[in-house]
Design a protein around this motif. Structure first.
Motif, PDB file in Angstrom:
ATOM      1  N   HIS A  21       2.507   4.715  -1.239  1.00 25.85           N
ATOM      2  CA  HIS A  21       2.199   5.965  -1.933  1.00 25.85           C
ATOM      3  C   HIS A  21       3.368   6.903  -1.750  1.00 25.85           C
ATOM      4  O   HIS A  21       3.808   7.102  -0.622  1.00 25.85           O
ATOM      5  CB  HIS A  21       0.932   6.602  -1.359  1.00 25.85           C
ATOM      6  CG  HIS A  21      -0.304   5.843  -1.668  1.00 25.85           C
ATOM      7  ND1 HIS A  21      -1.184   6.212  -2.658  1.00 25.85           N
ATOM      8  CD2 HIS A  21      -0.802   4.699  -1.133  1.00 25.85           C
ATOM      9  CE1 HIS A  21      -2.177   5.352  -2.711  1.00 25.85           C
ATOM     10  NE2 HIS A  21      -1.979   4.428  -1.805  1.00 25.85           N
ATOM     11  N   PRO A  22       3.852   7.478  -2.834  1.00 24.40           N
ATOM     12  CA  PRO A  22       5.020   8.361  -2.740  1.00 24.40           C
ATOM     13  C   PRO A  22       4.750   9.537  -1.809  1.00 24.40           C
ATOM     14  O   PRO A  22       3.641  10.058  -1.780  1.00 24.40           O
ATOM     15  CB  PRO A  22       5.209   8.856  -4.180  1.00 24.40           C
ATOM     16  CG  PRO A  22       4.480   7.893  -5.037  1.00 24.40           C
ATOM     17  CD  PRO A  22       3.369   7.333  -4.205  1.00 24.40           C
ATOM     18  N   SER A  23       5.749   9.924  -1.091  1.00 22.65           N
ATOM     19  CA  SER A  23       5.615  11.065  -0.177  1.00 22.65           C
ATOM     20  C   SER A  23       5.586  12.372  -0.951  1.00 22.65           C
ATOM     21  O   SER A  23       6.397  12.622  -1.836  1.00 22.65           O
ATOM     22  CB  SER A  23       6.782  11.072   0.803  1.00 22.65           C
ATOM     23  OG  SER A  23       7.264  12.372   0.994  1.00 22.65           O
ATOM     24  N   ARG A  24       4.603  13.186  -0.614  1.00 21.25           N
ATOM     25  CA  ARG A  24       4.442  14.476  -1.276  1.00 21.25           C
ATOM     26  C   ARG A  24       5.668  15.367  -1.081  1.00 21.25           C
ATOM     27  O   ARG A  24       6.128  16.036  -1.997  1.00 21.25           O
ATOM     28  CB  ARG A  24       3.234  15.197  -0.698  1.00 21.25           C
ATOM     29  CG  ARG A  24       2.052  15.393  -1.579  1.00 21.25           C
ATOM     30  CD  ARG A  24       2.322  16.132  -2.849  1.00 21.25           C
ATOM     31  NE  ARG A  24       1.487  15.582  -3.918  1.00 21.25           N
ATOM     32  CZ  ARG A  24       1.815  15.578  -5.178  1.00 21.25           C
ATOM     33  NH1 ARG A  24       2.962  16.087  -5.584  1.00 21.25           N
ATOM     34  NH2 ARG A  24       1.023  15.077  -6.085  1.00 21.25           N
ATOM     35  N   SER A  25       6.173  15.387   0.120  1.00 17.64           N
ATOM     36  CA  SER A  25       7.294  16.280   0.414  1.00 17.64           C
ATOM     37  C   SER A  25       8.509  15.900  -0.413  1.00 17.64           C
ATOM     38  O   SER A  25       9.150  16.756  -1.034  1.00 17.64           O
ATOM     39  CB  SER A  25       7.635  16.217   1.900  1.00 17.64           C
ATOM     40  OG  SER A  25       6.553  16.667   2.675  1.00 17.64           O
ATOM     41  N   ALA A  26       8.826  14.613  -0.426  1.00 18.47           N
ATOM     42  CA  ALA A  26      10.009  14.161  -1.150  1.00 18.47           C
ATOM     43  C   ALA A  26       9.847  14.459  -2.637  1.00 18.47           C
ATOM     44  O   ALA A  26      10.742  14.997  -3.289  1.00 18.47           O
ATOM     45  CB  ALA A  26      10.211  12.673  -0.926  1.00 18.47           C
ATOM     46  N   ASN A  50       0.843  -1.203   0.000  1.00 14.29           N
ATOM     47  CA  ASN A  50       0.000   0.000   0.000  1.00 14.29           C
ATOM     48  C   ASN A  50       0.877   1.251   0.000  1.00 14.29           C
ATOM     49  O   ASN A  50       0.718   2.161   0.805  1.00 14.29           O
ATOM     50  CB  ASN A  50      -0.930   0.001   1.208  1.00 14.29           C
ATOM     51  CG  ASN A  50      -2.011   1.053   1.070  1.00 14.29           C
ATOM     52  OD1 ASN A  50      -2.388   1.430  -0.039  1.00 14.29           O
ATOM     53  ND2 ASN A  50      -2.486   1.548   2.196  1.00 14.29           N
TER      54      ASN A  50
END
Lengths: 337, 337
Positions: free
Chosen positions: A45-50, A43
DNA sequence: AATTTTTAGTTAATCGTTTAACCTAATCTA
DNA sequence: TAGATTAGGTTAAACGATTAACTAAAAATT
């Protein structure tokens, strides 16, 4: 759960995972499947911040409103905002809202989300200080204006057909055989009001009805209900024979309606009244207000769509959209007796 | 303009710049001055993405609303949202809004901002599927519920004094010498409605007025205007002698008012009506509606305050706040004839 | 005077991605 | 069959901050 975990699970490098996520063609179907399975199982999901850090894309849109429009929780701009929120979903954007002083302060500051590079583009709703516009320009972010068009430069904007609205409202009254029709406005230098008046004037001309300066009350400080009341008071004094009023917005229309009633006239038997905006209470007032409906949510929606196009096409061509209006006939207008 | 540029300009390391920004005591006043000057001159502001990546703090709060509450642009939750937005400013938060299906779908998914780690905490407004609550819990983010309290676990919440509201509304009617008072509700298993009814019942008891089952109409599907109309129809059929109605919200109150009028009674001469919520049109209806005002914006505001406290104190102690209500006397209630 | 502590910084690792540059084996090309 | 392509990856350098661990000089202690 980071991209590393996925890479480990799928037994590939993190670069491969990233490429799969971006659907890069260099990856074989077989590997894609392996990676996608790992993603699903974890599950991930790529981190927005990174992502934001390296790609310089935040997935956020800034929304700027003036304080007075927000504070009094004015339904008009609130509806535009909600329309924008709604459409933002469809494009996987989040909206960051902020307010700015309505009049240029000595220290006009940019919204924090601009300074911290937390938005990919900006929607500006309503009239804002020109100083702010020029500050925003320095940051070369895509900007979409709503119900406002800054002078002196090409911009992208979503605008209301104020001219058409003024025209339709007036023609409606003309069709009801009115000839002595007044325009009630606030600050006539405000472009929206100006255009509504232009439409009014155009309709009179088109039907060969002479324009009477006594039917032109535009010296109020704002477009509030109170100003509407006062404007109507003046009007009835200098032109008691008036049979129809086109108020530049619903608030003034209600104020005018109140005054007309207080002076012993009845609406619409003696005097017909048309507003502009179609606010919520136009539906429940007594009599219900005939008015020009502005699709408020659609304005916000279109703004986001336009922004989306600006962000997708690298060639930032400014482009304007005008959303249509609609005459809503209710009970505040009737055939001239 | 990055921290590097500032470091170069101030002739220190980037670590020093960062420490100055965080007001670390290890830095001499002299260096602080140098760095702060450089920051000012370059108009430097730390990048949110970079900051978020390393500190795992985004400065964002997620706001979850059910689709039905958002779609119909229901003023009630919209106001709560706006109140939250407003207070968020004061704490330098941005709010990311999302909607979720009102009823648990087969595939209940978490909001994107949770999955992408784009929020520090979550505000949940209104009743949401229980499945979502448990999914949210897995992420161990601070959560504040507004106008909803999930069963089965300690939570932080901002709640309406529904009991007090029901009580005050009913006591107001009792003071006007009404004895034959009806309660109109939708789904009585909904906690808010239940508590409003409890307050109603309590007030009757306190004044030794027996509760009559004929004065208890709670079998409508929802709390819409239409349901209010239908409920009032039933009520007048089985209890024609009723002199006062407490509707569980304003929408039902308006529906009931319409029905009562249609049946030839007049409000408030024959029948007094009290609502709950104090929506916008309660002020302009005919007659203007006596109702229990719920400070909607304050609810959102308190939610953000509570969230702020949760985020500041590492010891996440759940805590609930109840905001007061206020009886607004207008013209839909009068002394029993 | 020698040792310890404090002060005021710096170095370098890290956060979780993206992506240019590189690599290797398989397939073409002439 | 040797050299050039291509396919399908991997390596490693960013992105722009934060912060633990380290250091060197100054001050305090004994």
């Amino acid at each position: 759960m980071t991209i590393k975990d996925v890479a480990k699970k799928a037994q590939v490098s993190i670069a491969t995972v990233s490429l799969v996520i971006h659907n890069n063609k260099r990856i074989s179907e077989e590997t894609k499947l392996k990676v996608n399975n790992a993603i699903k199982e974890l599950n991930y999901h790529p981190s927005r911040s990174a992502r934001g850090l390296v790609s310089q894309k935040t997935g956020n849109i800034g929304f700027i409103l003036t304080e007075n429009h927000f504070l009094r929780s004015e339904p008009f701009y609130t509806q535009i905002f909600l329309g924008a929120e709604f459409e933002a979903h469809n494009h996987e954007f989040y909206i960051l809202l902020t307010t700015v002083p309505a009049i240029a302060k000595s220290k006009t500051k940019l919204p924090r989300f601009v300074l911290e590079k937390n938005v990919d583009g900006i929607i500006v709703a309503g009239t804002v200080p020109h100083k702010l516009v020029s500050l925003l320009d320095e940051h070369s972010l895509p900007i979409v204006y709503v119900d406002y068009y800054p002078e002196g430069k090409e911009s992208s904007a979503v605008l209301i057909d104020n001219f058409g609205g003024g025209k339709e409202a007036t023609e409606h009254l003309i069709q009801l055989h009115h000839r002595n029709i007044a325009f009630l406005g606030g600050d006539i230098t405000h472009p929206s009001i100006k255009h509504r008046f232009d439409g009014f004037k155009w309709a009179l001309d088109a039907h060969a009805i002479p324009f009477d300066n006594n039917n032109y009350i535009v010296d109020e400080v704002d477009t509030s209900r109170e100003s509407g009341y006062k404007a109507a008071e003046k009007l009835l004094k200098i032109n008691p024979g008036v049979t129809a009023i086109f108020a530049c917005n619903d608030a003034m229309a209600f104020g005018a309606m109140q005054c007309v009633k207080d002076e012993g006239y009845s609406v619409p038997q003696d005097i017909s009244i048309v507003g502009f905006d179609d606010v919520e209470i136009a539906r429940t007032s007594d009599p219900e207000l005939t008015t020009i409906a502005v699709p408020k949510q659609e304005l916000g929606c279109e703004a986001v769509r336009l922004m989306n196009r600006l962000l997708e096409s690298k060639t930032v061509t400014s482009h304007s959209v005008t959303v249509g209006i609609e005459l809503i006939k209710r009970n505040s207008t009737a055939v001239k007796q």
